[in-house]
Design an enzyme around this catalytic site. Sequence first.
Site, short mmCIF file in Angstrom:
data_model
loop_
_atom_site.label_atom_id
_atom_site.label_comp_id
_atom_site.label_asym_id
_atom_site.label_seq_id
_atom_site.Cartn_x
_atom_site.Cartn_y
_atom_site.Cartn_z
N SER A 124 -0.67 1.91 16.24
CA SER A 124 -1.52 2.59 15.26
C SER A 124 -0.96 4.00 15.05
O SER A 124 -0.28 4.51 15.95
CB SER A 124 -2.95 2.70 15.81
N TYR A 129 -9.78 4.36 22.48
CA TYR A 129 -8.86 3.58 21.64
C TYR A 129 -7.49 4.26 21.59
O TYR A 129 -6.45 3.62 21.77
CB TYR A 129 -9.46 3.45 20.24
N1 LIG Z 1 -7.34 -1.85 10.42
C1 LIG Z 1 -6.85 -0.67 10.74
O1 LIG Z 1 -7.14 0.37 10.11
C2 LIG Z 1 -5.86 -0.56 11.88
C3 LIG Z 1 -5.10 0.60 11.98
C4 LIG Z 1 -4.20 0.73 13.02
C5 LIG Z 1 -4.05 -0.30 13.93
N2 LIG Z 1 -4.80 -1.43 13.83
C6 LIG Z 1 -4.59 -2.49 14.83
O2 LIG Z 1 -4.32 -3.70 14.16
C7 LIG Z 1 -4.61 -4.80 15.05
C8 LIG Z 1 -5.34 -5.86 14.26
O3 LIG Z 1 -6.59 -5.34 13.81
P1 LIG Z 1 -7.13 -5.62 12.34
O4 LIG Z 1 -7.17 -4.34 11.63
O5 LIG Z 1 -6.43 -6.76 11.72
O6 LIG Z 1 -8.66 -5.99 12.67
P2 LIG Z 1 -9.41 -7.40 12.73
O7 LIG Z 1 -9.34 -8.09 11.41
O8 LIG Z 1 -10.74 -7.09 13.28
O9 LIG Z 1 -8.56 -8.24 13.76
C9 LIG Z 1 -8.62 -8.05 15.15
C10 LIG Z 1 -8.10 -9.32 15.80
O10 LIG Z 1 -7.99 -9.12 17.22
C11 LIG Z 1 -8.56 -10.26 17.83
N3 LIG Z 1 -8.97 -10.05 19.20
C12 LIG Z 1 -9.84 -9.15 19.71
N4 LIG Z 1 -9.96 -9.32 21.05
C13 LIG Z 1 -9.15 -10.37 21.38
C14 LIG Z 1 -8.85 -11.03 22.58
N5 LIG Z 1 -9.41 -10.70 23.75
N6 LIG Z 1 -7.95 -12.06 22.55
C15 LIG Z 1 -7.38 -12.44 21.39
N7 LIG Z 1 -7.65 -11.86 20.21
C16 LIG Z 1 -8.52 -10.84 20.21
C17 LIG Z 1 -9.72 -10.64 16.93
O11 LIG Z 1 -10.13 -11.95 17.24
P3 LIG Z 1 -11.63 -12.50 17.01
O12 LIG Z 1 -11.68 -13.02 15.61
O13 LIG Z 1 -11.77 -13.58 18.04
O14 LIG Z 1 -12.57 -11.35 17.25
C18 LIG Z 1 -9.04 -10.50 15.58
O15 LIG Z 1 -8.24 -11.62 15.31
C19 LIG Z 1 -5.39 -4.20 16.21
O16 LIG Z 1 -4.53 -4.09 17.33
C20 LIG Z 1 -5.79 -2.82 15.70
O17 LIG Z 1 -5.94 -1.90 16.76
C21 LIG Z 1 -5.71 -1.59 12.81
#
Ligand SMILES: NC(=O)c1ccc[n+]([C@@H]2O[C@H](COP(=O)([O-])OP(=O)(O)OC[C@H]3O[C@@H](n4cnc5c(N)ncnc54)[C@H](OP(=O)(O)O)[C@@H]3O)[C@@H](O)[C@H]2O)c1
Length: 272
Positions: free
Chosen positions: A133, A146
């Site tokens: 991130s 985080y």
């Molecule tokens: N969106 C942003 O602004 C942003 C910015 C910077 C970095 N990120 C990073 O991007 C990554 C993906 O997030 P996203 O934005 O795509 O959000 P998201 O749509 O909420 O996706 C998060 C994913 O992580 C999974 N997850 C959570 N705990 C888990 C576990 N114990 N085992 C396996 N899977 C698990 C969730 O699965 P479930 O469906 O089972 O809950 C979901 O598939 C994360 O690492 C986040 O920190 C996001």
Amino acid sequence: MKKTIFITGASSGIGKATALYFFYKGWNVAATMRSPEKDEELSKLEGINVYKLDVTNLEEISAVTSKIYQDHGRIDVLLNNAGYAEVGAFEKSKDEEVRAQFDVNVFGAMNLTREIIPYFRKQGEGTIINVTSVGGKMTFPLYSIYSASKWALEGFAESLQYELQQFNIKIKNVEPGPIKTDFYSRSQNVFENEAVSGYENYEKNILGNMSKAGAKAPGPEIVAKTIFKAATDGRSTLRYPAGGKAKFILFFRKVMPGHFFNKLVSKTMERR
Ligand SMILES: NC(=O)c1ccc[n+]([C@@H]2O[C@H](COP(=O)([O-])OP(=O)(O)OC[C@H]3O[C@@H](n4cnc5c(N)ncnc54)[C@H](OP(=O)(O)O)[C@@H]3O)[C@@H](O)[C@H]2O)c1
């Protein structure tokens, strides 16, 4: 031979968008998720195989990595994407919430990385990509836990790259800025602690501004595209900011003295 990517957290957001992006680029996709029974899209596509994986479960990590390798004959890229955010005033947090954050965002990625290295050594190549991130290079108010998890991943990868180079294994960090996904809703746990008061207005304002930023942000395809670049450019580049805001934020982080940059963050995040 078709290349294969192994993705964690492929049920939604960046993980799902990346699964689809690589699929349309002709790759085999091993899309892993905690609840594959809820998937209604990815498993219908020939070339995407869906597997169950909770990244906090060591036995599942070992079994699913072996199964994906057997099913595809090789694994070219591991994408450590699964993650969520523990947010709120640190004083309100509980030890188990902090540990849960590290179990998923840090130890999950580390355990998958340890598991995949022998496969990559056997193949003579492989790429590990972590979705970190911009919050792994700078910080936002109320995201201390985080940020600590993403900073940990940044340091982990930066050091690991040296020892893996001799085996032709690359490790890369893709650093998204704000992206419109479930991250700002169901993937955030806000600390609840009735014994601690005094943060209510601050939390309401900051978290409100954060979710507005998330709602206005671009979709996850922009990150999928950057992940594809990191997977295929043949370079040893460690960091890939993803999304226009990420490049902008990290540029200012680099060139501005720390205290000016931090003032800019508080001014932007604390605006009413
Ligand atoms: N969106 C942003 O602004 C942003 C910015 C910077 C970095 N990120 C990073 O991007 C990554 C993906 O997030 P996203 O934005 O795509 O959000 P998201 O749509 O909420 O996706 C998060 C994913 O992580 C999974 N997850 C959570 N705990 C888990 C576990 N114990 N085992 C396996 N899977 C698990 C969730 O699965 P479930 O469906 O089972 O809950 C979901 O598939 C994360 O690492 C986040 O920190 C996001």
